[in-house]
Design a protein around this motif. Structure first.
Motif: not given
Length: 239
Positions: A179-192
């Protein structure tokens, strides 16, 4: 999205997660899970029989992540957005120098989130834990602690006077990813620095591997959490 909404609604009904008059804070980390949860709850409130308010809270641990896309997303969904500055990274990695930092980090984030949600008048906090998280927590508890335990879909915290809810406990992580890919959700990359190198990641990889060998494994394990009538454990007091 409709499939996920259906499962979220079933969890809300099964565990009475949301009631009329609730003000629900979504813990919005910027990962696929929390963003999916925000979308689902935003859509659910449009047809839900329970009339409730929805806000989003992001804790900035100062790892260098850019949370601007989350602010834009919340505006689009008409959800009030609050970002809270913190010194979590400094405490965990610089001061405490934790070798296994995830537990301390989670506790610090949880405390800040609970306090801020209460300050903003929320009586419930929604977290993005899904079916796989519940299963991984169960296995981690068994493997590393020798006990049968996992988080609950609904937990009241008496000291904070807030209730933690997890509306996605019936939703599989793969469905969230798709679903996240299909709707191109604005994922914030985790730099932890610890991202991807944890015991939980090991258990996650293990469950995916076992699922190939044992079809339906995740459903069976989830079923074991709800099958309380057939929980057969050794009770020494019986003998």
């Amino acid at each position: 999205m409709q499939k996920l909404l259906s499962k979220l609604r079933r969890a809300v009904i099964d565990f009475k997660l949301i009631e009329t008059g609730d003000k629900v804070a979504v813990g919005l980390s910027g990962g696929k899970d929390s963003i999916t949860l925000l979308h689902l709850l935003s859509k659910y409130r449009t047809f839900s029989p329970e009339k409730f308010e929805l806000i989003a809270i992001t804790i900035d641990p100062k790892t260098g992540a850019d949370f601007t896309p989350l602010e834009k997303l919340c505006k689009e969904l008409d959800v009030p957005f609050h970002i809270i500055e913190s010194n979590i990274k400094e405490i965990v990695f610089d001061i405490r120098k934790e070798k296994n930092p995830c537990s301390l980090c989670a506790n610090l984030r949880r405390g800040i989130l609970n306090d801020k949600a209460k300050e903003l008048g929320c009586n419930k906090i929604a977290l993005g834990h899904h079916k796989n998280d519940a299963i991984e927590t169960l296995l981690m508890s068994m493997f590393y602690e020798g006990r049968i335990n996992s988080f609950s879909p609904k937990t009241y915290l008496s000291r904070k006077d807030v209730t933690i809810i997890r509306p996605m406990v019936y939703i599989d992580e793969l469905d969230i990813k798709n679903t996240s890919k299909k709707y191109s959700f604005p994922i914030v990359e985790n730099p932890c620095p610890a991202n991807g190198f944890t015991k939980r990641q090991y258990i996650k990889d293990l469950t995916y591997s076992l699922e190939k060998e044992i079809p339906g494994l995740k459903d069976h394990l989830l079923g074991s959490l709800t099958n309380i009538e057939q929980l057969n454990v050794w009770d020494k007091n019986k003998y």
